[in-house]
Design a protein around this motif. Structure first.
Motif, mmCIF file in Angstrom:
data_model
loop_
_atom_site.group_PDB
_atom_site.id
_atom_site.type_symbol
_atom_site.label_atom_id
_atom_site.label_comp_id
_atom_site.label_asym_id
_atom_site.label_seq_id
_atom_site.Cartn_x
_atom_site.Cartn_y
_atom_site.Cartn_z
ATOM 1 N N LEU A 185 0.827 -1.201 0.000
ATOM 2 C CA LEU A 185 0.000 0.000 0.000
ATOM 3 C C LEU A 185 0.867 1.258 0.000
ATOM 4 C CD1 LEU A 185 -2.835 -1.065 2.452
ATOM 5 C CD2 LEU A 185 -3.114 -0.497 0.043
ATOM 6 N N THR A 186 1.929 1.226 0.759
ATOM 7 C CA THR A 186 2.848 2.369 0.779
ATOM 8 C C THR A 186 3.445 2.595 -0.605
ATOM 9 O OG1 THR A 186 3.375 1.960 3.108
ATOM 10 C CG2 THR A 186 4.922 3.323 1.859
ATOM 11 N N ALA A 187 3.838 1.500 -1.251
ATOM 12 C CA ALA A 187 4.409 1.619 -2.594
ATOM 13 C C ALA A 187 3.378 2.133 -3.592
ATOM 14 C CB ALA A 187 4.949 0.264 -3.045
ATOM 15 N N ALA A 188 2.089 1.887 -3.332
ATOM 16 C CA ALA A 188 1.025 2.321 -4.230
ATOM 17 C C ALA A 188 0.538 3.731 -3.932
ATOM 18 C CB ALA A 188 -0.144 1.352 -4.161
ATOM 19 N N GLY A 189 1.179 4.404 -2.976
ATOM 20 C CA GLY A 189 0.826 5.791 -2.691
ATOM 21 C C GLY A 189 -0.119 5.990 -1.524
ATOM 22 N N PHE A 190 -0.457 4.921 -0.807
ATOM 23 C CA PHE A 190 -1.307 5.045 0.377
ATOM 24 C C PHE A 190 -0.449 5.348 1.599
ATOM 25 C CE2 PHE A 190 -3.851 2.644 -2.577
ATOM 26 C CZ PHE A 190 -5.158 3.044 -2.320
ATOM 27 N N SER A 191 -1.090 5.867 2.631
ATOM 28 C CA SER A 191 -0.405 6.148 3.892
ATOM 29 C C SER A 191 -0.965 5.222 4.965
ATOM 30 C CB SER A 191 -0.623 7.608 4.300
ATOM 31 O OG SER A 191 -0.062 7.858 5.582
ATOM 32 N N VAL A 192 -0.166 4.274 5.431
ATOM 33 C CA VAL A 192 -0.588 3.356 6.491
ATOM 34 C C VAL A 192 -0.293 4.045 7.818
ATOM 35 C CG1 VAL A 192 -0.299 1.073 7.495
ATOM 36 C CG2 VAL A 192 -0.109 1.366 5.012
ATOM 37 N N ILE A 193 -1.331 4.629 8.415
ATOM 38 C CA ILE A 193 -1.113 5.454 9.610
ATOM 39 C C ILE A 193 -1.103 4.636 10.897
ATOM 40 C CG2 ILE A 193 -2.124 7.457 8.454
ATOM 41 C CD1 ILE A 193 -4.601 7.016 10.225
ATOM 42 N N ASP A 194 -1.605 3.398 10.809
ATOM 43 C CA ASP A 194 -1.591 2.536 11.995
ATOM 44 C C ASP A 194 -1.645 1.090 11.532
ATOM 45 O OD1 ASP A 194 -1.569 1.664 14.573
ATOM 46 O OD2 ASP A 194 -3.534 2.480 15.132
ATOM 47 N N GLU A 195 -0.876 0.249 12.178
ATOM 48 C CA GLU A 195 -0.962 -1.195 11.937
ATOM 49 C C GLU A 195 -0.500 -1.912 13.184
ATOM 50 O OE1 GLU A 195 1.792 -3.418 11.524
ATOM 51 O OE2 GLU A 195 3.392 -1.910 11.628
ATOM 52 N N GLN A 196 -1.271 -2.921 13.587
ATOM 53 C CA GLN A 196 -0.902 -3.682 14.783
ATOM 54 C C GLN A 196 -1.629 -5.014 14.805
ATOM 55 O OE1 GLN A 196 -2.836 -1.250 18.130
ATOM 56 N NE2 GLN A 196 -3.291 -3.361 18.729
ATOM 57 N N GLN A 197 -1.121 -5.905 15.629
ATOM 58 C CA GLN A 197 -1.793 -7.183 15.854
ATOM 59 C C GLN A 197 -2.954 -6.943 16.804
ATOM 60 O OE1 GLN A 197 -0.566 -11.234 18.099
ATOM 61 N NE2 GLN A 197 0.739 -10.724 16.359
ATOM 62 N N VAL A 198 -4.122 -7.473 16.450
ATOM 63 C CA VAL A 198 -5.305 -7.276 17.278
ATOM 64 C C VAL A 198 -5.773 -8.612 17.845
ATOM 65 C CG1 VAL A 198 -6.078 -5.206 16.044
ATOM 66 C CG2 VAL A 198 -6.831 -7.458 15.255
ATOM 67 N N ASN A 199 -6.502 -8.513 18.958
ATOM 68 C CA ASN A 199 -7.087 -9.682 19.603
ATOM 69 C C ASN A 199 -8.405 -9.240 20.233
ATOM 70 O OD1 ASN A 199 -6.516 -8.597 22.285
ATOM 71 N ND2 ASN A 199 -4.366 -9.080 21.834
ATOM 72 N N PRO A 200 -9.179 -10.143 20.829
ATOM 73 C CA PRO A 200 -10.481 -9.738 21.384
ATOM 74 C C PRO A 200 -10.383 -8.652 22.448
ATOM 75 C CG PRO A 200 -10.366 -12.120 21.161
ATOM 76 C CD PRO A 200 -8.992 -11.601 20.877
#
Length: 508
Positions: free
Chosen positions: A320-335
């Motif tokens: 996504l970054t290479a395609a011009g998007f900005s990944v403003i948050d990413e993390q492993q999620v759980n319940p």
């Protein structure tokens, strides 16, 4: 056939007339009219054109059907293309394996280069209790060419299934739980094979329990049935898959993992496949879908702790970054932390879309304990932010997507069933009539896997799965949306769906 006959005038239609004659012959064969097929195909089998070898192959089939075995064999001798000649040799075996020994011995020297002929003769001779001197001499000659004989394939589509039905060497077959995902998968496979057999197709199914025991599995691979297989379905777990994949590569037999998305282990293999999309294909499908939308460039990615979800999430971030998007948050999620993750993006009770920190959110998980609080939160807010989730969310009984104020949720295909298709409804009804339960997703996958294999392997197309897949791009599924295995060992067709009036439709 009458429609094709209108184009047989070579003076008027040129090369098109060759195709018309070819397809008349093909249709006549399907209609069990070999004499009409012979009449049509003789017109084009001796011409120099694109399908001259294919015409000879069909003409040989017509001769065989018309009991003109010698003419069929002579026609096959003129075939130059190796792939077409292999089909013709397989047909030779099928048609001559019950022919009289006297005919075959008398013509051995003329047709002994045809591997199907020698294989059929060997079978005929071995079925006899007494051999004449001439027959014995022919048999000894064939024994000296045993390697070539064994290389000939019959016209039956042979499936082998290896699945971990039980979990220990001493566990009885009665301990298999009907609710296990392995048994559900097998139910779908068995259903599809039964359907093929009811349609008159020559298909066999041999099923083995791996028992989650590597020594037992090693012994299973020595069974003669394995060497005869056209495709091996399973096993499931990585250690077992690695062992059977090595066997498949050395034996040049396609192995298909029915459920996994982790294709890295198959990157350097020729005969091992994932039936579902790989992590790379999933990621590519999501990026392609987002690039076509006008939702904005800010993305948040949450992923579960499973290998597939974590790898897809990290790969998506880079792509996504290479395609011009900005990944403003990413993390492993759980319940426990998924609500915090969503609130960090601005999704809170009483908020509106103006307060959002992101333009779209991607949640990669099949876990209902993560999906349920996510769906509950979205029911309490009035934001139209798009969510991209796995298609497994469609099966969660707590989620009624039509009750949401906005159609927030979009579904990443992972061999998604085509729920409203007529073929899917027929499958559900017929499966219920047979098993008194409706098919699960795993049963649906098993049913579709056999359809995909039988559509790309068999007497008409040949048994070279790789070649046949490469000759096609997108293929419509029977009960799923379809496949694309062209130059790939996994399903590259990964649309993202929207829900519109209760039905799935691919995003445009």
């Amino acid at each position: 056939m009458p429609l094709f006959r209108e184009f047989l005038d070579a003076d008027k239609y040129g090369n098109l007339s060759n195709y018309a004659a070819f397809h008349i012959g093909e249709a006549a064969l399907g209609a069990n009219q070999p004499e009409q097929a012979i009449t049509a195909l003789r017109l084009v089998s001796e011409k120099v054109w694109t399908k001259s070898d294919e015409s000879k192959y069909l003409l040989a089939l017509a001769y065989f059907q018309n009991q003109q075995n010698q003419e069929a064999l002579k026609t096959i001798k003129g075939i130059k293309k190796e792939s077409v000649r292999e089909l013709a040799e397989n047909a030779t075996f099928e048609y001559l394996k019950q022919t009289s020994a006297s005919f075959m011995v008398a013509n051995l020297q003329e047709f002994k280069e045809n591997k199907g002929y020698t294989a059929a003769l060997k079978m005929v001779l071995e079925s006899q209790t007494i051999l004449s001197a001439t027959e014995r001499a022919a048999y000894y000659e064939l024994q000296g060419n045993a390697q070539g004989v064994n290389a000939v394939k019959d016209m039956v589509l042979d499936f082998v299934v290896i699945l971990p039905f039980t979990s220990s060497p001493n566990a009885p077959a009665s301990s298999v739980e009907a609710s296990s995902f392995v048994f559900e998968l097998f139910q779908g496979i068995k259903f599809a094979v039964n359907r093929l057999q009811e349609e008159g197709k020559q298909v066999t199914l041999h099923t083995f329990d791996s028992k989650r025991d590597m020594n037992h599995l090693s012994e299973l691979l020595k069974d003669p049935v394995m060497a005869k297989a056209d495709a091996i379905i399973g096993p499931i777990y990585q250690d077992e898959v690695d062992l059977v994949s090595s066997f498949a590569e050395s034996s040049k037999i396609p192995l298909i993992h029915p459920l996994s998305n982790l294709g890295e282990r198959f990157e350097n293999t020729e005969y091992s496949y994932l039936f579902r999309p790989s992590v790379a294909s999933l990621s590519r499908g999501v990026v392609d879908a987002l690039k076509k939308q006008d939702w904005g460039k800010k993305v948040a990615i949450g992923y579960s702790g499973s290998s597939r979800d974590e790898r897809t999430g990290l790969l998506l971030k880079d792509q996504l970054t290479a395609a011009g998007f900005s990944v403003i948050d990413e993390q492993q999620v759980n319940p426990r932390n998924v609500i915090d993750f969503l609130q960090r993006q601005g999704i809170r009770t009483g908020m509106d879309s103006v307060e959002l920190e992101v333009d779209q959110i991607i949640l990669l998980t099949d876990d209902p304990s993560i999906a349920q609080p996510t769906f509950g939160l979205m029911e309490s807010v009035n934001a139209s932010v798009p969510f991209l989730v796995m298609d497994s969310w469609l099966g969660f009984n707590f989620a009624d997507y039509e009750m949401l104020e906005f159609p927030n949720f979009h579904f990443i295909s992972n061999n998604t069933p085509r729920f409203h298709a007529e073929a899917m409804q027929q499958f559900k009804d017929n499966f219920y009539a047979q098993n008194l339960v409706y098919p699960s997703l795993n049963a649906t996958i098993g049913r579709e896997l056999v359809f995909w294999l039988s559509s790309n392997m068999g007497p008409s197309k040949g048994f070279d799965l790789r070649r046949n897949l490469d000759q096609s791009a997108f293929q419509t599924g029977k009960v799923t949306w379809g496949f694309n295995f062209q130059n790939s060992n996994n399903n590259r067709y990964v649309p993202v769906f929207k829900m519109e009036e209760g039905e799935l439709k691919p995003l445009q």
